[in-house]
Motif scaffolding. Structure first.
Motif, PDB file in Angstrom:
ATOM      1  N   GLU A  26       0.651  -0.878   0.158  1.00 35.35           N
ATOM      2  CA  GLU A  26      -0.211  -0.012   0.146  1.00 35.35           C
ATOM      3  C   GLU A  26       0.444   1.225  -0.033  1.00 35.35           C
ATOM      4  N   THR A  27       2.062   1.401   0.254  1.00 33.90           N
ATOM      5  CA  THR A  27       2.752   2.213   0.058  1.00 33.90           C
ATOM      6  C   THR A  27       2.671   2.979  -1.134  1.00 33.90           C
ATOM      7  N   LEU A  28       2.383   4.577  -0.739  1.00 41.70           N
ATOM      8  CA  LEU A  28       2.504   5.394  -2.391  1.00 41.70           C
ATOM      9  C   LEU A  28       4.049   5.669  -2.218  1.00 41.70           C
ATOM     10  N   ILE A  29       4.389   5.658  -3.788  1.00 42.72           N
ATOM     11  CA  ILE A  29       5.639   6.047  -4.350  1.00 42.72           C
ATOM     12  C   ILE A  29       5.352   6.485  -5.371  1.00 42.72           C
ATOM     13  N   PRO A  30       5.743   8.020  -4.793  1.00 39.03           N
ATOM     14  CA  PRO A  30       5.831   8.781  -5.775  1.00 39.03           C
ATOM     15  C   PRO A  30       6.941   8.949  -7.343  1.00 39.03           C
ATOM     16  N   GLY A  31       5.770  10.080  -8.013  1.00 41.67           N
ATOM     17  CA  GLY A  31       6.812  10.383  -9.075  1.00 41.67           C
ATOM     18  C   GLY A  31       7.065  10.960 -10.198  1.00 41.67           C
ATOM     19  N   LEU A  32       7.413  11.543 -11.434  1.00 37.26           N
ATOM     20  CA  LEU A  32       7.083  12.210 -12.608  1.00 37.26           C
ATOM     21  C   LEU A  32       6.922  11.595 -13.193  1.00 37.26           C
ATOM     22  N   ILE A  33       6.403  12.603 -15.017  1.00 34.87           N
ATOM     23  CA  ILE A  33       5.942  11.976 -15.658  1.00 34.87           C
ATOM     24  C   ILE A  33       6.115  12.979 -16.468  1.00 34.87           C
ATOM     25  N   ILE A  34       7.522  13.368 -17.354  1.00 36.02           N
ATOM     26  CA  ILE A  34       7.731  14.301 -18.431  1.00 36.02           C
ATOM     27  C   ILE A  34       6.793  13.708 -20.208  1.00 36.02           C
ATOM     28  N   TYR A  35       6.500  14.363 -20.796  1.00 31.98           N
ATOM     29  CA  TYR A  35       5.338  14.512 -22.141  1.00 31.98           C
ATOM     30  C   TYR A  35       6.233  14.950 -23.104  1.00 31.98           C
ATOM     31  N   SER A  36       6.580  14.009 -24.196  1.00 26.55           N
ATOM     32  CA  SER A  36       7.527  15.027 -24.844  1.00 26.55           C
ATOM     33  C   SER A  36       6.866  14.790 -26.463  1.00 26.55           C
ATOM     34  N   SER A  37       6.804  16.012 -27.204  1.00 25.37           N
ATOM     35  CA  SER A  37       6.696  15.295 -28.112  1.00 25.37           C
ATOM     36  C   SER A  37       8.120  14.645 -29.229  1.00 25.37           C
ATOM     37  N   ARG A  38       9.274  14.775 -28.200  1.00 26.85           N
ATOM     38  CA  ARG A  38      10.551  14.277 -28.629  1.00 26.85           C
ATOM     39  C   ARG A  38      10.621  12.752 -27.461  1.00 26.85           C
ATOM     40  N   ALA A  39       9.466  12.400 -27.163  1.00 24.28           N
ATOM     41  CA  ALA A  39       9.533  11.279 -25.898  1.00 24.28           C
ATOM     42  C   ALA A  39      11.195  10.740 -25.661  1.00 24.28           C
ATOM     43  N   ASN A  40      11.220   9.402 -27.582  1.00 23.86           N
ATOM     44  CA  ASN A  40      11.836   8.035 -28.051  1.00 23.86           C
ATOM     45  C   ASN A  40      13.730   8.801 -27.197  1.00 23.86           C
ATOM     46  N   PRO A  41      13.763  10.036 -28.649  1.00 22.51           N
ATOM     47  CA  PRO A  41      15.182  10.602 -28.030  1.00 22.51           C
ATOM     48  C   PRO A  41      15.385  11.120 -26.770  1.00 22.51           C
ATOM     49  N   LEU A  42      14.281  12.138 -26.020  1.00 22.73           N
ATOM     50  CA  LEU A  42      14.726  12.049 -24.498  1.00 22.73           C
ATOM     51  C   LEU A  42      14.878  11.483 -23.878  1.00 22.73           C
ATOM     52  N   ALA A  43      14.356   9.900 -23.928  1.00 14.89           N
ATOM     53  CA  ALA A  43      14.757   8.648 -23.408  1.00 14.89           C
ATOM     54  C   ALA A  43      16.029   7.671 -23.541  1.00 14.89           C
ATOM     55  N   GLY A  44      15.895   7.816 -24.967  1.00 12.62           N
ATOM     56  CA  GLY A  44      17.807   7.504 -25.403  1.00 12.62           C
ATOM     57  C   GLY A  44      18.574   7.589 -24.379  1.00 12.62           C
ATOM     58  N   TRP A  45      18.831   9.671 -24.556  1.00 16.52           N
ATOM     59  CA  TRP A  45      19.706   9.918 -24.181  1.00 16.52           C
ATOM     60  C   TRP A  45      19.967   9.950 -22.248  1.00 16.52           C
ATOM     61  N   MET A  46      18.653   9.682 -21.267  1.00 18.94           N
ATOM     62  CA  MET A  46      18.824   9.404 -20.437  1.00 18.94           C
ATOM     63  C   MET A  46      18.963   8.039 -20.554  1.00 18.94           C
ATOM     64  N   SER A  47      19.078   7.448 -20.881  1.00 15.53           N
ATOM     65  CA  SER A  47      19.557   5.574 -20.774  1.00 15.53           C
ATOM     66  C   SER A  47      21.056   5.745 -20.386  1.00 15.53           C
ATOM     67  N   GLY A  48      21.166   6.951 -21.445  1.00 14.85           N
ATOM     68  CA  GLY A  48      22.834   6.553 -21.203  1.00 14.85           C
ATOM     69  C   GLY A  48      23.594   7.494 -20.327  1.00 14.85           C
ATOM     70  N   LEU A  49      22.951   7.814 -19.659  1.00 15.95           N
ATOM     71  CA  LEU A  49      23.224   8.829 -18.047  1.00 15.95           C
ATOM     72  C   LEU A  49      23.424   7.526 -17.161  1.00 15.95           C
ATOM     73  N   GLU A  50      24.109   8.290 -15.986  1.00 14.29           N
ATOM     74  CA  GLU A  50      23.877   6.476 -14.962  1.00 14.29           C
ATOM     75  C   GLU A  50      23.101   7.630 -13.964  1.00 14.29           C
ATOM     76  N   LEU A  51      21.111   7.306 -13.795  1.00 13.66           N
ATOM     77  CA  LEU A  51      20.495   7.840 -13.476  1.00 13.66           C
ATOM     78  C   LEU A  51      20.343   7.368 -11.778  1.00 13.66           C
ATOM     79  N   ALA A  52      20.614   8.463 -11.194  1.00 14.37           N
ATOM     80  CA  ALA A  52      20.769   7.986  -9.549  1.00 14.37           C
ATOM     81  C   ALA A  52      19.041   9.039  -9.055  1.00 14.37           C
ATOM     82  N   TYR A  53      18.658  10.094  -8.927  1.00 12.81           N
ATOM     83  CA  TYR A  53      17.477  10.083  -7.718  1.00 12.81           C
ATOM     84  C   TYR A  53      17.208  11.825  -8.446  1.00 12.81           C
ATOM     85  N   LEU A  54      16.358  11.468  -8.114  1.00 13.80           N
ATOM     86  CA  LEU A  54      15.188  13.288  -8.926  1.00 13.80           C
ATOM     87  C   LEU A  54      15.403  13.510  -7.244  1.00 13.80           C
TER      88      LEU A  54
END
Length: 287
Positions: A187-215
């Motif tokens: 039941e724990t609520l997990i928060p998140g952020l959704i980014i909507y973009s017309s260039r969603a795939n390039p944005l996600a692809g660029w992010m995947s090349g980073l070592e994502l840590a946290y918001l």
């Protein structure tokens, strides 16, 4: 098939040898990348190192021994301890394995904490002392590349149980980890952020090349929501110019704290899409 990632720490432990010198140890573990992965059941390797052999040659040999015990060698290795960057990078380079400074070493962090609490104190050569923290020197936040700016964004929350079938979601880029290792109730609520973009795939692809840590919410003179990556990089995901968005960000941080700092980042083309260009489960660690 997703590649195998390892996490590595090579450092002194609260142990002393017969001459009173610090005992070093290498810890290597496989990174859990799926929601159903259980870190404690995945590959782990430990080896103590005499204080007079702390060098990249010894470390390379230890990594080679670890590789000999698995069927699939790692495609890359993550490490969080900055003072050891040169030694780790040199050993990995000689093995032709890319090594990355990363704050996404969730399994290693938890395993090391367990060993500090339950393993080292049981050894005869244990010497109680403070566990040295890792100093990450923050970099000034940078804006996202112009071509990758999102059109709009939204804070959302999902119950932990909603992620049980994450492996079946339509996701182009992303990485998760086993929620079981964090110990959240369904039941724990997990928060998140959704980014909507017309260039969603390039944005996600660029992010995947980073070592994502946290918001994290930066409540400075210019409040922003930041994406922390790599060793110390920081990116401005969203500016928060008014009281409403700043309050939403504060609520995000409060919910994140209650969820043991677990949260997520998602990228979609539009709110009606049933697929994700990118989806990352994240956790802020206190190194």
């Amino acid at each position: 098939m997703k590649s195998t990632i390892w996490e590595l720490d090579f450092y002194s432990r609260p142990l002393r040898d017969e001459e009173g010198k610090k005992v070093w140890e290498v810890l290597i573990c496989e990174t859990p990348i799926n929601i159903e992965d259980r870190a404690e059941k995945m590959f782990r390797y430990t080896q103590f190192c005499p204080s007079n052999q702390v060098n990249s040659v010894w470390l390379k040999q230890a990594i080679e021994t670890a590789i000999s015990e698995v069927s699939t060698p790692p495609s890359r290795i993550r490490f969080f301890r900055r003072p050891m960057a040169n030694m780790i990078s040199k050993a990995c380079k000689e093995l032709a394995i890319p090594a990355y400074a990363s704050r996404r070493t969730y399994a290693l962090y938890q395993w090391l904490e367990e060993r500090i609490e339950t393993v080292y104190p049981t050894l005869e050569n244990y010497q109680e002392g403070t566990n040295p923290s890792v100093q990450f020197v923050p970099s000034p936040p940078q804006p996202l590349p112009d071509a990758l700016q999102g059109d709009k964004w939204a804070f959302v929350t999902l119950e932990a149980s909603a992620f049980s079938d994450l492996s079946q979601w339509d996701i182009s880029f992303g990485e998760a980890f086993g929620l079981s290792m964090v110990g959240l109730t369904p039941e724990t609520l997990i928060p998140g952020l959704i980014i909507y973009s017309s260039r969603a795939n390039p944005l996600a692809g660029w992010m995947s090349g980073l070592e994502l840590a946290y918001l994290r919410f930066d409540n400075g003179s210019r409040p922003n929501l930041l994406l922390e990556t790599g060793e110390s990089e920081s990116w401005i995901l969203a500016s928060l110019p008014n009281a409403q968005t700043q309050q939403e960000a504060k609520n995000f941080e409060l919910t994140k704290e209650k969820a043991k700092n677990v949260h997520f980042l998602a990228v979609q083309s539009d709110p009606n899409s049933e697929s994700f260009a990118g989806f990352w489960l994240l956790q802020e660690l206190k190194f």
